[in-house]
Write an enzyme that holds these catalytic residues in place. Structure first.
Site, PDB file in Angstrom:
ATOM      1  N   HIS A  89       0.853  -1.188   0.000  1.00 33.07           N
ATOM      2  CA  HIS A  89       0.000   0.000   0.000  1.00 33.07           C
ATOM      3  C   HIS A  89       0.886   1.233   0.000  1.00 33.07           C
ATOM      4  O   HIS A  89       1.943   1.236   0.619  1.00 33.07           O
ATOM      5  CB  HIS A  89      -0.914   0.005   1.235  1.00 33.07           C
ATOM      6  CG  HIS A  89      -2.089   0.903   1.075  1.00 33.07           C
ATOM      7  ND1 HIS A  89      -2.032   2.242   1.338  1.00 33.07           N
ATOM      8  CD2 HIS A  89      -3.349   0.642   0.645  1.00 33.07           C
ATOM      9  CE1 HIS A  89      -3.214   2.776   1.087  1.00 33.07           C
ATOM     10  NE2 HIS A  89      -4.035   1.837   0.657  1.00 33.07           N
TER      11      HIS A  89
ATOM     12  N   ASP B 167      -7.870  -5.476  -0.112  1.00 36.79           N
ATOM     13  CA  ASP B 167      -8.329  -6.386  -1.150  1.00 36.79           C
ATOM     14  C   ASP B 167      -7.960  -7.843  -0.886  1.00 36.79           C
ATOM     15  O   ASP B 167      -8.412  -8.721  -1.612  1.00 36.79           O
ATOM     16  CB  ASP B 167      -7.738  -5.960  -2.507  1.00 36.79           C
ATOM     17  CG  ASP B 167      -8.382  -4.691  -3.030  1.00 36.79           C
ATOM     18  OD1 ASP B 167      -9.597  -4.535  -2.826  1.00 36.79           O
ATOM     19  OD2 ASP B 167      -7.679  -3.858  -3.632  1.00 36.79           O
TER      20      ASP B 167
HETATM   21  N1  ACO Z   1       4.270  -7.641  -4.189  1.00 32.70           N
HETATM   22  C1  ACO Z   1       5.615  -7.625  -4.327  1.00 32.70           C
HETATM   23  N2  ACO Z   1       6.356  -6.516  -4.193  1.00 32.70           N
HETATM   24  C2  ACO Z   1       5.712  -5.379  -3.929  1.00 32.70           C
HETATM   25  C3  ACO Z   1       4.328  -5.332  -3.772  1.00 32.70           C
HETATM   26  C4  ACO Z   1       3.595  -6.514  -3.910  1.00 32.70           C
HETATM   27  N3  ACO Z   1       2.263  -6.547  -3.797  1.00 32.70           N
HETATM   28  N4  ACO Z   1       3.951  -4.062  -3.516  1.00 32.70           N
HETATM   29  C5  ACO Z   1       5.077  -3.340  -3.517  1.00 32.70           C
HETATM   30  N5  ACO Z   1       6.141  -4.135  -3.779  1.00 32.70           N
HETATM   31  C6  ACO Z   1       7.543  -3.714  -3.862  1.00 32.70           C
HETATM   32  C7  ACO Z   1       7.848  -3.152  -5.253  1.00 32.70           C
HETATM   33  O1  ACO Z   1       8.263  -4.142  -6.145  1.00 32.70           O
HETATM   34  C8  ACO Z   1       8.928  -2.162  -4.929  1.00 32.70           C
HETATM   35  O2  ACO Z   1      10.116  -2.866  -4.723  1.00 32.70           O
HETATM   36  P1  ACO Z   1      11.552  -2.186  -4.992  1.00 32.70           P
HETATM   37  O3  ACO Z   1      11.660  -1.068  -3.994  1.00 32.70           O
HETATM   38  O4  ACO Z   1      12.522  -3.288  -4.777  1.00 32.70           O
HETATM   39  O5  ACO Z   1      11.519  -1.702  -6.406  1.00 32.70           O
HETATM   40  C9  ACO Z   1       8.502  -1.584  -3.582  1.00 32.70           C
HETATM   41  O6  ACO Z   1       7.745  -2.622  -2.961  1.00 32.70           O
HETATM   42  C10 ACO Z   1       7.653  -0.354  -3.706  1.00 32.70           C
HETATM   43  O7  ACO Z   1       6.543  -0.651  -4.566  1.00 32.70           O
HETATM   44  P2  ACO Z   1       5.750   0.405  -5.394  1.00 32.70           P
HETATM   45  O8  ACO Z   1       4.868  -0.312  -6.356  1.00 32.70           O
HETATM   46  O9  ACO Z   1       6.669   1.430  -5.951  1.00 32.70           O
HETATM   47  O10 ACO Z   1       4.936   1.092  -4.234  1.00 32.70           O
HETATM   48  P3  ACO Z   1       3.623   1.900  -4.373  1.00 32.70           P
HETATM   49  O11 ACO Z   1       3.446   2.638  -3.148  1.00 32.70           O
HETATM   50  O12 ACO Z   1       3.588   2.651  -5.651  1.00 32.70           O
HETATM   51  O13 ACO Z   1       2.584   0.699  -4.537  1.00 32.70           O
HETATM   52  C11 ACO Z   1       0.699  -0.587  -4.687  1.00 32.70           C
HETATM   53  C12 ACO Z   1       1.417   0.519  -3.912  1.00 32.70           C
HETATM   54  C13 ACO Z   1       0.442  -0.115  -6.128  1.00 32.70           C
HETATM   55  C14 ACO Z   1      -0.627  -0.864  -4.019  1.00 32.70           C
HETATM   56  C15 ACO Z   1       1.587  -1.851  -4.720  1.00 32.70           C
HETATM   57  O14 ACO Z   1       1.863  -2.282  -3.411  1.00 32.70           O
HETATM   58  C16 ACO Z   1       0.953  -2.977  -5.530  1.00 32.70           C
HETATM   59  O15 ACO Z   1       1.055  -2.969  -6.757  1.00 32.70           O
HETATM   60  N6  ACO Z   1       0.278  -3.970  -4.856  1.00 32.70           N
HETATM   61  C17 ACO Z   1      -0.384  -5.035  -5.527  1.00 32.70           C
HETATM   62  C18 ACO Z   1      -1.736  -4.591  -6.075  1.00 32.70           C
HETATM   63  C19 ACO Z   1      -2.742  -4.349  -4.954  1.00 32.70           C
HETATM   64  O16 ACO Z   1      -2.936  -5.163  -4.078  1.00 32.70           O
HETATM   65  N7  ACO Z   1      -3.450  -3.213  -5.066  1.00 32.70           N
HETATM   66  C20 ACO Z   1      -4.511  -2.842  -4.120  1.00 32.70           C
HETATM   67  C21 ACO Z   1      -4.076  -1.719  -3.233  1.00 32.70           C
HETATM   68  S1  ACO Z   1      -5.358  -1.288  -2.077  1.00 32.70           S
HETATM   69  C22 ACO Z   1      -6.470  -0.445  -3.000  1.00 32.70           C
HETATM   70  O17 ACO Z   1      -6.165   0.205  -3.952  1.00 32.70           O
HETATM   71  C23 ACO Z   1      -7.907  -0.552  -2.695  1.00 32.70           C
END
Ligand code: ACO
Length: 383
Positions: A259, A313
């Site tokens: 998140h 989720d």
């Molecule tokens: N699985 C694996 N690695 C992850 C995940 C995940 N679910 N989420 C974040 N990371 C890692 C990224 O790969 C990244 O790693 P790095 O620093 O080595 O490059 C780091 O954590 C940061 O991730 P970002 O995607 O840049 O973080 P951001 O804050 O933009 O992402 C997000 C938030 C989009 C929700 C992300 O965690 C994600 O894509 N999760 C999966 C999809 C999901 O469950 N979405 C629902 C969110 S709740 C809602 O919207 C109602």
């Protein structure tokens, strides 16, 4: 060098009185009230009222609000006709977005700052979204659309329109609690998208259709659907470790985790997990819930140190799945709840409006010559 914040991370887009989140401590409040309190004692409609009007309703105000909503559950036959014309294999979120955009054509809102007009648009949207969601769910299979039943509560009526029968009261209560938990969440992607649309003084139906389009994506509300596909793909507790290793080696995200704001487990996920456990009393060895628990444990070992933990989720889909709701209907159900928060933000925006028109950092060329068509050698692709 100008400041640039990819994804606007950490940039405040507005000032708001609607909700707040503390991502370090895992605290979410609607109008200052903790979601745990609302989930334990409130109803979704009380919560919607709180979000819209800043106060919990008195019993007479709630009665009036509920009566207004009951009277506006029906949708015009032309909206039904429109839904019937949509491809049966199309995504229900697209159907909902189209139906909501069309709804605005039946109820023009010439002055979005008129409180009366705002009230009735909120009533219509809150009341009619479940009817439109249920109508597409049935019509796409060739089943008749079921008219809403005014004698049933909000949650009971939704199940009735979906399955032609009332749910038992425990299921209706759990569904209602899940709606409370999905009703609002500060400045997320779909709310921001709605806010940008509201800032042009577009009407609330257009605002909500923008927000619905944004909620659909798998990085946002669409993750609840993706979580079930993931758990089904994993198939057994023994496969969890291999699955996660493969995904992580391929640098793919694990759905339902992570998140932008929470660095601890999402407080909504905690309550939804408890609901799922209450619902599925005898967890079978390879049930989706058991697999989900193992995924959570294994993810904690792999990515817990980075603050990547279950979000809203992760467990919501398991509850809806158990209730018999089709997987691709999970995000529309999310939208039925979130419309309360979207509307609250939309109305707040109208009152303190400043058109959103951000800037960009241009990195392309300048002063390129215009090449005659016969001397253009390159092939282009969509970027
Ligand atoms: N699985 C694996 N690695 C992850 C995940 C995940 N679910 N989420 C974040 N990371 C890692 C990224 O790969 C990244 O790693 P790095 O620093 O080595 O490059 C780091 O954590 C940061 O991730 P970002 O995607 O840049 O973080 P951001 O804050 O933009 O992402 C997000 C938030 C989009 C929700 C992300 O965690 C994600 O894509 N999760 C999966 C999809 C999901 O469950 N979405 C629902 C969110 S709740 C809602 O919207 C109602």
């Amino acid at each position: 060098m100008r400041d640039f914040f990819p994804g606007l991370a950490g940039v405040a887009a507005t000032k708001s009185h609607i909700s707040s989140v503390d991502g370090q401590q895992g605290i979410l409040e609607y109008r200052g009230i903790r979601i745990e309190e609302l989930a334990a004692h409130g109803t979704f409609l009380e919560t919607a009222y709180l979000l819209l009007f800043n106060e919990l309703p008195t019993s007479s105000a709630l009665q009036q609000f509920e009566n207004d909503l009951r009277r506006h559950r029906r949708i015009k036959y032309r909206i039904i006709d429109l839904i019937k014309c949509l491809p049966e294999h199309g995504h229900p979120m697209d159907a909902l977005q189209a139906a909501v955009a069309a709804l605005g054509m039946f109820y023009p809102t010439p002055d979005v700052r008129d409180p009366e007009a705002r009230y009735w648009s909120a009533i219509r949207l809150l009341a009619k979204l479940p009817t439109m969601v249920a109508a597409f769910a049935r019509l796409r299979h060739g089943d008749d659309h079921i008219q809403p039943n005014d004698n049933l509560s909000y949650a009971e009526n939704f199940f009735y329109m979906l399955f032609e029968q009332q749910p038992d009261s425990a299921v209706a209560t759990m569904f209602d609690t899940s709606l409370i938990l999905h009703a609002e969440h500060t400045m997320n992607a779909s709310t921001f998208s709605g806010l940008v649309t509201a800032s042009t003084l577009a009407d609330p139906y257009t605002v909500i259709s923008s927000a619905i389009g944004t909620l659909k994506g798998p990085l946002h509300g669409g993750a609840n659907e993706a979580v079930i596909h993931m758990l089904e793909d994993i198939g057994s507790v023994e496969q969890v470790s291999v699955y996660l290793d493969q995904k992580m080696a391929a640098k793919e995200k694990i759905m339902g985790f992570g998140h932008r704001v929470y660095k601890v487990k999402d407080p909504r996920a905690l309550i939804l997990q408890e609901l799922a456990q209450r619902m599925i009393k005898d967890e079978k060895h390879d049930s989706l819930l058991t697999i989900a628990h193992v995924v959570e444990r294994e993810m904690e070992q792999r990515l817990g140190h980075k603050g990547i933990r279950p979000n809203v989720d992760f467990y919501s889909g398991i509850i809806y799945y158990q209730m018999g709701i089709a997987t691709d209907m999970f995000t529309p159900v999310f939208a039925m709840a979130r419309v309360a928060g979207w509307l609250a933000h939309c109305f707040e925006q109208y009152q303190q409006n400043h058109l959103f028109r951000p800037d960009q950092i241009y990195e392309g060329p300048h002063n390129r010559p215009y090449e005659p068509i016969e001397s253009r050698g390159h092939s282009s692709s969509v970027t």
